[in-house]
Design a protein around this motif. Structure first.
Motif, PDB file in Angstrom:
ATOM      1  N   LEU A  85       0.780  -1.430  -0.088  1.00  0.00           N
ATOM      2  CA  LEU A  85      -0.002   0.149  -0.138  1.00  0.00           C
ATOM      3  C   LEU A  85       0.874   1.150   0.090  1.00  0.00           C
ATOM      4  N   VAL A  86       1.990   1.428   0.576  1.00  0.00           N
ATOM      5  CA  VAL A  86       2.802   2.713   0.580  1.00  0.00           C
ATOM      6  C   VAL A  86       3.116   3.088  -0.838  1.00  0.00           C
ATOM      7  N   PRO A  87       3.611   2.307  -1.717  1.00  0.00           N
ATOM      8  CA  PRO A  87       3.881   2.340  -2.964  1.00  0.00           C
ATOM      9  C   PRO A  87       2.635   3.186  -3.702  1.00  0.00           C
ATOM     10  N   VAL A  88       1.376   2.767  -3.414  1.00  0.00           N
ATOM     11  CA  VAL A  88       0.369   3.322  -4.030  1.00  0.00           C
ATOM     12  C   VAL A  88       0.148   4.590  -3.360  1.00  0.00           C
ATOM     13  N   ALA A  89       0.413   4.946  -2.316  1.00  0.00           N
ATOM     14  CA  ALA A  89       0.366   6.284  -1.542  1.00  0.00           C
ATOM     15  C   ALA A  89       1.595   7.251  -2.524  1.00  0.00           C
ATOM     16  N   LEU A  90       2.599   6.667  -2.377  1.00  0.00           N
ATOM     17  CA  LEU A  90       3.927   7.361  -3.032  1.00  0.00           C
ATOM     18  C   LEU A  90       3.420   7.823  -4.508  1.00  0.00           C
ATOM     19  N   LEU A  91       2.749   7.018  -5.040  1.00  0.00           N
ATOM     20  CA  LEU A  91       2.496   7.066  -6.687  1.00  0.00           C
ATOM     21  C   LEU A  91       1.179   7.800  -6.823  1.00  0.00           C
ATOM     22  N   ARG A  92       0.451   8.126  -5.726  1.00  0.00           N
ATOM     23  CA  ARG A  92      -1.006   8.558  -5.927  1.00  0.00           C
ATOM     24  C   ARG A  92      -1.200   9.904  -6.706  1.00  0.00           C
ATOM     25  N   ASN A  93      -0.392  10.850  -6.310  1.00  0.00           N
ATOM     26  CA  ASN A  93      -0.268  12.274  -7.221  1.00  0.00           C
ATOM     27  C   ASN A  93       0.204  12.010  -8.463  1.00  0.00           C
ATOM     28  N   PRO A  94       1.121  11.365  -8.773  1.00  0.00           N
ATOM     29  CA  PRO A  94       1.521  10.968 -10.106  1.00  0.00           C
ATOM     30  C   PRO A  94       0.440  10.474 -11.008  1.00  0.00           C
ATOM     31  N   ILE A  95      -0.178   9.585 -10.594  1.00  0.00           N
ATOM     32  CA  ILE A  95      -1.252   8.717 -11.436  1.00  0.00           C
ATOM     33  C   ILE A  95      -2.423   9.591 -11.293  1.00  0.00           C
ATOM     34  N   LEU A  96      -3.000  10.512 -10.450  1.00  0.00           N
ATOM     35  CA  LEU A  96      -3.855  11.429 -10.727  1.00  0.00           C
ATOM     36  C   LEU A  96      -3.645  12.544 -11.629  1.00  0.00           C
ATOM     37  N   GLY A  97      -2.369  13.008 -11.512  1.00  0.00           N
ATOM     38  CA  GLY A  97      -1.786  14.153 -12.603  1.00  0.00           C
ATOM     39  C   GLY A  97      -1.812  13.286 -13.965  1.00  0.00           C
ATOM     40  N   LEU A  98      -1.202  12.403 -13.950  1.00  0.00           N
ATOM     41  CA  LEU A  98      -1.132  11.457 -15.312  1.00  0.00           C
ATOM     42  C   LEU A  98      -2.930  11.481 -16.028  1.00  0.00           C
ATOM     43  N   VAL A  99      -3.724  10.909 -15.106  1.00  0.00           N
ATOM     44  CA  VAL A  99      -4.915  10.437 -15.526  1.00  0.00           C
ATOM     45  C   VAL A  99      -6.218  11.744 -15.498  1.00  0.00           C
ATOM     46  N   MET A 100      -6.178  12.553 -14.535  1.00  0.00           N
ATOM     47  CA  MET A 100      -7.035  13.579 -14.436  1.00  0.00           C
ATOM     48  C   MET A 100      -6.382  14.800 -14.780  1.00  0.00           C
ATOM     49  N   VAL A 104     -11.881   7.967 -13.831  1.00  0.00           N
ATOM     50  CA  VAL A 104     -11.713   7.358 -12.445  1.00  0.00           C
ATOM     51  C   VAL A 104     -11.425   6.056 -12.573  1.00  0.00           C
ATOM     52  N   SER A 105     -12.178   5.236 -13.532  1.00  0.00           N
ATOM     53  CA  SER A 105     -11.918   3.842 -13.615  1.00  0.00           C
ATOM     54  C   SER A 105     -10.411   3.537 -14.058  1.00  0.00           C
ATOM     55  N   THR A 106      -9.649   4.290 -14.551  1.00  0.00           N
ATOM     56  CA  THR A 106      -8.202   4.189 -15.302  1.00  0.00           C
ATOM     57  C   THR A 106      -7.667   4.227 -13.891  1.00  0.00           C
ATOM     58  N   ALA A 107      -7.779   5.471 -12.988  1.00  0.00           N
ATOM     59  CA  ALA A 107      -7.024   5.595 -12.025  1.00  0.00           C
ATOM     60  C   ALA A 107      -7.324   4.375 -11.061  1.00  0.00           C
ATOM     61  N   ILE A 108      -8.452   3.882 -10.874  1.00  0.00           N
ATOM     62  CA  ILE A 108      -8.846   2.869  -9.957  1.00  0.00           C
ATOM     63  C   ILE A 108      -7.987   1.394 -10.422  1.00  0.00           C
ATOM     64  N   LEU A 109      -7.994   1.192 -11.760  1.00  0.00           N
ATOM     65  CA  LEU A 109      -7.344   0.293 -12.254  1.00  0.00           C
ATOM     66  C   LEU A 109      -5.730   0.149 -12.070  1.00  0.00           C
ATOM     67  N   MET A 110      -5.131   1.691 -12.173  1.00  0.00           N
ATOM     68  CA  MET A 110      -3.710   1.524 -12.018  1.00  0.00           C
ATOM     69  C   MET A 110      -3.372   1.475 -10.583  1.00  0.00           C
ATOM     70  N   VAL A 111      -4.130   1.986  -9.577  1.00  0.00           N
ATOM     71  CA  VAL A 111      -3.738   1.908  -8.112  1.00  0.00           C
ATOM     72  C   VAL A 111      -3.889   0.187  -7.715  1.00  0.00           C
ATOM     73  N   GLN A 112      -4.962  -0.409  -8.356  1.00  0.00           N
ATOM     74  CA  GLN A 112      -5.281  -1.769  -8.017  1.00  0.00           C
ATOM     75  C   GLN A 112      -4.103  -2.510  -8.585  1.00  0.00           C
ATOM     76  N   ALA A 113      -3.544  -2.221  -9.897  1.00  0.00           N
ATOM     77  CA  ALA A 113      -2.602  -3.273 -10.583  1.00  0.00           C
ATOM     78  C   ALA A 113      -1.249  -3.052  -9.641  1.00  0.00           C
ATOM     79  N   LEU A 114      -1.101  -1.875  -9.324  1.00  0.00           N
ATOM     80  CA  LEU A 114       0.294  -1.509  -8.746  1.00  0.00           C
ATOM     81  C   LEU A 114       0.365  -2.458  -7.322  1.00  0.00           C
ATOM     82  N   PHE A 115      -0.974  -2.183  -6.474  1.00  0.00           N
ATOM     83  CA  PHE A 115      -0.959  -2.983  -5.315  1.00  0.00           C
ATOM     84  C   PHE A 115      -0.851  -4.401  -5.470  1.00  0.00           C
TER      85      PHE A 115
END
Length: 169
Positions: free
Chosen positions: A77-92, A113-124
């Protein structure tokens, strides 16, 4: 920093995740988790370092109060938190991050929103499955577990976004 109602809903969803981890065993191929989307929905104005601490505590709580390996959810879960802002910036888009605005299904749209969810789920799931198997499971098992868990987690996460990232317009 975070609204009180967000904190309350986050804690309730944490309890739901603990119940899922303890009592919902569909198959060895399915890992049901809403943790990545919970971290994704933490308000953008919360600094990344604090988000990582929240993610670590969240993962550790699930590991401690459920019948899992201590530290496994926290590790993933920690890498998801680390990459949360880059993922949100990339997608949204970076505009949302610069304005420190939250997102919702109505604001961002189902596709983003689906793309962001899939990215964080896949990373986790990549981290979780690799650490959980620790080289003892064959690639086909891990790949099938990843695919099935990604679909199941995505479907559950769509509901979670409605609770943690409501449209406040």
């Amino acid at each position: 920093m975070m609204r009180r109602s967000f904190v309350f809903v986050y804690i309730m969803l944490l309890a739901v995740q603990m119940l899922l981890s303890d009592f919902v065993r569909i198959s060895p191929y399915v890992t049901l988790t809403i943790l990545p989307v919970m971290v994704l929905c933490i308000p953008v104005k919360v600094p990344t370092s604090l988000t990582m601490i929240i993610a670590f505590a969240t993962g550790l709580a699930v590991d401690f109060f459920s019948d899992g390996v201590l530290g496994l959810n926290a590790l993933a879960l920690v890498p998801v938190a680390l990459l949360r802002n880059p993922i949100l910036g990339l997608v949204m888009g970076n505009e949302m991050l610069e304005k420190k605005e939250g997102f919702s299904m109505a604001k961002a749209g189902f596709g983003k929103v689906s793309t962001a969810i899939l990215m964080v789920q896949a990373l986790f799931l990549v981290i979780y499955i690799l650490a959980d198997g620790a080289g003892t499971r064959p690639l086909t098992f891990n790949a099938l577990r990843f695919a099935v868990s990604l679909i199941a987690g995505y479907l559950l996460s769509l509901f979670v976004v409605g609770f943690l990232a409501p449209d406040n317009r």
